[in-house]
Design a protein around this motif. Structure first.
Motif, short mmCIF file in Angstrom:
data_model
loop_
_atom_site.label_atom_id
_atom_site.label_comp_id
_atom_site.label_asym_id
_atom_site.label_seq_id
_atom_site.Cartn_x
_atom_site.Cartn_y
_atom_site.Cartn_z
N UNK A 5 -23.90 -26.24 -23.63
CA UNK A 5 -22.64 -26.50 -24.32
C UNK A 5 -22.14 -25.22 -24.97
N UNK A 6 -20.87 -25.17 -25.28
CA UNK A 6 -20.22 -23.94 -25.72
C UNK A 6 -20.82 -23.37 -26.99
N UNK A 7 -21.30 -24.23 -27.88
CA UNK A 7 -21.83 -23.73 -29.16
C UNK A 7 -23.21 -23.12 -29.02
N UNK A 8 -23.84 -23.26 -27.87
CA UNK A 8 -25.13 -22.62 -27.61
C UNK A 8 -26.30 -23.31 -28.30
N UNK A 9 -27.41 -22.59 -28.39
CA UNK A 9 -28.65 -23.08 -28.98
C UNK A 9 -29.28 -24.21 -28.17
#
Length: 950
Positions: free
Chosen positions: A733-737
């Motif tokens: 997902x775009x927010x990562x992690x």
């Protein structure tokens, strides 16, 4: 002809930007990739032949494909045509069995290629192919030449046997099993045979029948013989084998045969010796070998496994000149058939002349003569080709890595030389053949570097001012290394005679062309003034002598500039000469070096003018190693195993480290050491950068003090580069992690992971080992279906992975509903379906009630009609309903509020109906079909009524 996997890759200066390799101007390298695993390969003048499990390839000497054929044999024998040179094969005779090749021999004089092996039913099969066109089958027959089993070790080569004329035979030495595997064809248990090569010889082609009867060499019963290599020099045939001794440990045996008198006499001339590399009773094995051209004596090199495994290996030099004084056919391990009545004799034991090289995982060797040197090309099990030059005194130069694979692919036991120009070697791997230049002369940019490479192939060409092969220099105005190993291109010494006359002698350690030799000159200067008396002897290559005008030297020493002319090349040497008797002090290694550098002699632990003594730096190094001086100690280095790209910020732990200024790293075989600064030092720990290396293997580490002395003895092991073969999941997902798992090899060396295009952000591994690495993806902001490349950060290099990560928008959680089940509360979370394939392990959920958080344990996920439903359970919860839900994934937290009553009711009904949706769909489809049939019947009735009324 199948070309689906055959390709040629040219590497004249391959841009390895993504792999962090600097581009270099190297001699051209080529690689040919083929189908299946390599079985055999052979070289004949300007052609290379490769036999794999599935195909036979014919290549030009530069590895350009000429043609390839499926490896097929027949299950029925071809008939002989005795009145022709060869029996031609019928075009209608179809090939219908897979051929596993054990012997592949170019017979250049006869213009044929001999290919023998085993077909599917376990029977032996041989073919004669046209040497220039392998698609032309000249003759074929079901006959056993070589081992009777597929994938069995064997040795095969052509030999000349002298009788009334010179006859050429095939030596086939097969692996012998005490309990051989069963085959559908009985081929006997003979170990060594001589087979015909043409149908004019007695017994016709391929037979091993002798002058009077069947003849062969057998091993003693219940001995598992493994032949490794064989060749012929003059009329002597040499065979090398591993076989167990009485105590079940391995021994290495050498067999001599005299190629005289025909087949029977040759095989019955058997004599042998045992090769022993130590007195400690180690279980050594022979892995590969190569005869050394030239002689006598007959010199031979073997790669031995010291302990019977694959790791601890040595390259050993033997004199294997045949001893033909003992009785023939009296060997305790081998005998001819029928065996003579002579008793068994204990074979002589041969000891090594020298252990030339110690390197882990050596698998192959090729020895080549170049001028007065022997050059060894050594293949390893971790994908390296190492060159080692040895002078006439068996002194080895620093080994050089000619090729280094990024992975641990194994080099096969045989390496061959390109016969066209002898400037390339063929290096075989499991599914590719690499053509590697024997030298990297062009990488040395000046005369000093060219000489310092200690490469017998390279000369400094004065007319082109380049380092190159001798035959590429258009005239004889060149210079190169001498025939013996020297540490310096120019050395000097001071001699004082009985009249106190001081003579400075300059000696060049060079081999030169005729033009350079005829223009040899020297000039000596001291502050632009002449230094030598006019009666000094004239220069005479390789010496220049200068009788000093003054018989005394100043206390501070005398700075001398020497200009040496060799044709168009000028050499310059700056000297500082001193009175040898004035160099005094305790006998330390530092004082020894000062004495040697002044041109004096080190004798009896002091510096002097005496004629007897040493002028080599090695005497000071030996002296330093013998000195037991208390100083710094090394306990450990972390990490001590790195990739060949090195490692930044390594930590060396020890004692008394306060005065350490540098760290010295040195490879094997007296290579020039490298020294590196210390970045921080606490006295017990210091930090330094482990440099990149040209080779894989073990190096020694010590720490340096200001006086140049080196203390401690630690090791660093260099291994292959990290690589990745699989990634999961392949999206984020775009927010990562998001937690990602990489699978590959040597991933323990990865220090960080980078995604494009945000190269500045490095994700540290959560944990990593040899095969697996996990990390969290970096954020990319608002994206939609963005594909990102993945890179591995290793020291100062950035390596690309062949896989990619796709960035998708954030997962969209829409609502949730709660129900009570006993003492627990079940929560069902609704999320819009997407391509992220999110799992329950990636979600953390808490119910919020009155400001308190209650963990909800994830238990299931279901997908239906474009929606994902995640189920979690809060245990022992008195509350039946929650107004608020907190969901965490990656580094993102989402809060959901309980929806209105009607929305909750619809959600619950929808969830309850999920199991019945498939049944409902079937009912609806059947109802639609029944309705449609009724409509058709009604329409037909209407049309019939209309027809009747009309």
């Amino acid at each position: 002809m199948n070309h689906r996997c055959k390709k040629m890759i040219l590497l004249p200066g391959l841009l390895l930007l993504l792999w962090g390799e600097p581009s270099r101007c190297l001699e051209e390298e080529r690689v040919f990739e083929f189908n299946g695993a390599l079985r055999q390969f052979a070289v004949a003048t300007n052609t290379v032949y490769i036999a794999t499990e599935d195909e036979l390839y014919q290549l030009k000497h530069d590895l350009t494909l000429i043609q390839s054929l499926a490896q097929r044999g027949t299950l029925s024998a071809a008939s002989r045509v005795e009145d022709q040179k060869f029996s031609r094969v019928s075009e209608t005779d179809k090939w219908n069995a897979t051929l596993s090749v054990n012997i592949l021999l170019p017979f250049v004089v006869n213009e044929t290629l001999i290919s023998c092996g085993v077909v599917d039913n376990g029977c032996g099969y041989c073919e004669l192919l046209d040497l220039k066109d392998i698609s032309a089958v000249l003759y074929r027959e079901h006959i056993q030449v070589g081992p009777p089993w597929r994938n069995s070790a064997s040795v095969g080569f052509l030999v000349s046997v002298e009788k009334s004329s010179i006859e050429t035979y095939i030596v086939a030495a097969s692996q012998h099993h005490s309990n051989p595997p069963e085959t559908s064809c009985s081929s006997g248990s003979d170990t060594v045979k001589l087979h015909n090569t043409n149908d004019k010889q007695r017994g016709l082609i391929f037979t091993h029948v002798g002058e009077f009867s069947r003849v062969a060499i057998n091993s003693e019963d219940d001995i598992n013989v493994e032949f490794v290599d064989g060749f012929q020099i003059d009329l002597i045939i040499y065979l090398f084998a591993n076989l167990p001794s009485n105590d079940k440990s391995n021994k290495v045996r050498l067999i001599w045969l005299e190629g005289k008198g025909g087949k029977t006499a040759t095989l019955q001339s058997l004599r042998g010796a045992t090769l022993s590399i130590s007195d400690g009773g180690k279980d050594s094995r022979l892995l590969a070998s190569s005869a050394i051209p030239g002689g006598p004596p007959v010199l031979w090199s073997g790669v031995f496994s010291v302990d019977g495994g694959q790791t601890n290996t040595e390259l050993v030099l033997f004199d294997i000149s045949p001893d033909l004084t003992g009785d023939n056919d009296a060997d305790p391990d081998f005998h001819s058939v029928p065996r003579s009545n002579k008793g068994k004799q204990t074979p002589k034991t041969l000891k090594p002349k020298k252990v030339l090289f110690k390197q882990n995982y050596m698998t192959s060797v090729l020895a080549v003569r170049q001028k007065g040197w022997v050059v060894f090309f050594i293949g390893t099990g971790d994908g390296q080709l190492i060159k080692l030059a040895v002078d006439k005194n068996y002194h080895t130069t620093c080994p050089m890595v000619l090729y280094r694979a990024n992975d641990d692919r194994r080099v096969f036991p045989k390496i061959h030389l390109d016969q066209v120009d002898r400037k390339y070697v063929y290096v075989p791997f499991q599914n590719q053949m690499k053509r590697v230049p024997v030298s990297k002369c062009s990488t040395y940019t000046n005369v000093q570097h060219c000489w310092s490479a200690q490469d017998p192939y390279c000369v400094w060409c004065s007319s082109t001012r380049s380092c190159t092969f001798e035959d590429d220099c258009q005239d004889s105005n060149w210079l190169s290394i001498p025939d013996d190993f020297q540490q310096k291109m120019v050395s000097y010494k001071l001699v004082k005679d009985s009249t106190d006359q001081i003579t400075l002698t300059i000696q060049t350690h060079l081999t030169v062309g005729q033009d350079a030799l005829s223009n040899f000159a020297c000039r000596f200067f001291q502050n632009s003034r002449e230094l030598c008396r006019r009666d000094s002897p004239p220069p005479q290559f390789p010496h220049c002598k200068c009788i000093l005008i003054n018989n005394t030297l100043p206390d501070e020493g005398l700075h001398v500039k020497v200009t040496i002319g060799l044709g168009m090349t000028q050499l310059f040497k700056q000297l500082k000469i001193s009175n040898c008797a004035d160099i005094k002090g305790p006998p330390t290694a530092a004082l020894c070096r000062q004495c040697i550098e002044a041109g004096c002699l080190w004798s009896k632990n002091s510096c002097s003018w005496e004629d007897q003594g040493e002028r080599k730096d090695s005497v000071c190094q030996m002296m330093e190693s013998r000195m037991n001086v208390s100083g710094p100690e090394i306990f450990s280095i972390s990490p001590s195993v790195v990739s060949f790209y090195g490692r930044n910020h390594a930590v060396l732990s020890g004692r008394n480290l306060h005065s350490v200024t540098r760290v010295r790293i040195q490879g094997d075989m007296d290579c020039k050491p490298q020294e590196f600064n210390v970045w921080s030092n606490t006295g017990v720990n210091l930090t330094f950068h482990i440099p990149r290396a040209d080779s894989k293997g073990v190096v020694k580490v010590c720490v340096l003090l200001a006086d140049g002395s080196c203390h401690g003895n630690a090791k660093i092991t260099y291994r292959s580069s990290p690589s990745c073969t699989y990634i999961a999941p392949s999206s984020t997902w775009a927010s990562g992690k998001r937690k990602i798992t990489l699978v590959g090899s040597h991933l323990e060396f990865v220090e960080g992971i980078i995604h494009s295009p945000a190269f500045q952000e490095v994700s540290l591994p959560r944990n990593n080992n040899y095969q697996n690495l996990t990390y969290d993806t970096p954020a990319m902001g608002t994206v939609e279906n963005f594909i990102s490349n993945v890179f591995l950060k290793v020291a100062n290099e950035t390596l690309i992975c062949p896989m990619t990560i796709t960035y998708y928008p954030e997962p969209e959680f829409t609502s949730f509903a709660t129900t009570r089940t006993g003492d627990d509360v079940r929560i069902i979370i609704q999320k819009m379906a997407d391509k992220l394939d999110m799992t329950i392990a990636e979600l953390s959920v808490w119910g919020i009630q009155d400001g308190k958080k209650y963990p909800c344990i994830m238990v299931a996920k279901e997908t239906s009609d474009g929606t994902d439903f995640f189920t979690c359970r809060i245990q022992n919860m008195p509350y039946a309903m929650f107004q608020q839900l907190m969901i965490t994934y990656g580094d993102k937290t989402v809060t959901l509020w309980l929806p209105g009553l009607l929305h909750r009711l619809l959600l619950i009904i929808r969830i309850l109906l999920i199991p019945f949706i498939p049944v409902a769909m079937v009912i609806i489809c059947r109802w639609q079909k029944i309705t449609a049939n009724h409509a058709v019947k009604r329409r037909k009735a209407q049309l019939a009524a209309q027809d009747a009324s009309s």
